[in-house]
Design an enzyme around this catalytic site. Structure first.
Site, short mmCIF file in Angstrom:
data_model
loop_
_atom_site.label_atom_id
_atom_site.label_comp_id
_atom_site.label_asym_id
_atom_site.label_seq_id
_atom_site.Cartn_x
_atom_site.Cartn_y
_atom_site.Cartn_z
N ASP A 105 26.93 35.57 8.14
CA ASP A 105 27.67 36.84 8.18
C ASP A 105 28.71 36.85 7.05
O ASP A 105 29.12 35.80 6.55
CB ASP A 105 28.42 36.98 9.51
CG ASP A 105 27.47 37.06 10.68
OD1 ASP A 105 26.29 37.39 10.47
OD2 ASP A 105 27.92 36.76 11.80
N1 URA Z 1 25.92 33.03 14.03
C1 URA Z 1 26.75 34.04 13.77
O1 URA Z 1 27.24 34.72 14.68
N2 URA Z 1 27.05 34.31 12.49
C2 URA Z 1 26.58 33.59 11.44
O2 URA Z 1 26.89 33.85 10.29
C3 URA Z 1 25.70 32.52 11.74
C4 URA Z 1 25.38 32.26 13.04
#
Ligand code: URA
Length: 255
Positions: A105
């Site tokens: 993310d």
């Molecule tokens: N899980 C999440 O919530 N975000 C990420 O970036 C990776 C795994």
């Protein structure tokens, strides 16, 4: 390996862009099997032909592998109209061939593999392969042993199937992290925070955040530490990257 253009061969060998390569060729600095070659479109066989640049043999590298310590604020993509992308941190001339293996993310930091090896990327991302990914997180709320059991049992995060068993370890729970700073403001009651490590074997969208939401908690910081046996190099500051070592590449391929 099939034949390829000399300029691509030289550019892939590492240090030069394709336009720089063209200038070098023009100057007659490149030989193929002992003969000076100036035409960029000349075909060479990387397995059979001996290409020399300034008299030094050029070793062809087909695939590149880098680990980036992804900073917050950039997206795991090769281009984006709105945000910086992870490729912006890569300085290699062949960087446009690279792509990130999976997504973190925009606010998640940590280990991101970048490569041009599509087969390896496919293998690591295949839902059937269950590649382990370990994250460190700070979570708002008091994460309990009961939560660890729920993570292990699998959670309903609104998908068709429950999540696969995930290993959740509580590292530290503090009801007022700032209290350790010892100032007056820190004496105010704060909501509890828990530091955890969690290993998942899937890669569903926002998976870690949604798993914590499913047990009534909120992730406020998330960092990927490892993936498929590849561990983030602690010497890399956020935004820094390095090539994988041959041993690391081997480990990823032979999990
Ligand atoms: N899980 C999440 O919530 N975000 C990420 O970036 C990776 C795994």
């Amino acid at each position: 390996m099939p034949q390829m253009r000399l300029d691509k061969f030289l550019a892939s060998a590492g240090e030069k862009t394709r336009s720089t390569v063209k200038q070098i060729l023009k100057k007659g600095c490149v030989t193929v099997n002992g003969t000076v070659v100036k035409k960029p479109e000349t075909k060479v066989d990387p397995d059979l032909d001996c290409v020399k640049l300034y008299g030094e043999t050029v070793h062809f590298q087909e695939y590149f592998y880098y680990m980036l310590n992804k900073p917050a604020g950039c997206v795991s993509a090769t281009e984006d109209n709105l945000h910086p992308v992870v490729l912006d941190y890569i300085k290699e001339p062949h960087k446009m061939e690279l792509f990130p293996v999976g997504r973190l993310d925009i606010d998640t930091v940590g280990l991101l593999l970048l490569t041009n090896d599509g087969a390896l990327a496919h293998d690591l991302l295949s839902p059937k392969k269950h590649v382990d990914k370990t994250y460190y997180a700070r979570v708002e709320g008091d994460v309990t042993a009961g939560d660890c059991e729920l993570f292990q049992a699998g959670l309903d995060i609104g998908e068709k199937n429950r999540t696969l068993p995930a290993q959740l370890n509580i590292l530290r729970t503090t009801s007022a992290i700032e209290a350790s700073a010892g100032n007056a403001a820190a004496a105010q009651p704060k909501s509890p925070l828990t530091e955890i490590e969690v290993t998942i074997r899937e890669g569903k969208f926002h998976q870690i955040k949604r798993m914590f939401e499913a047990v009534g908690k909120r992730v406020i910081y998330l960092k990927r530490l490892s993936m498929g046996g590849l561990t983030l190099d602690s010497a890399l500051a956020e935004g820094e990257y390095r090539s994988l070592t041959p041993a690391e590449i081997e480990k990823l391929k032979n999990r």
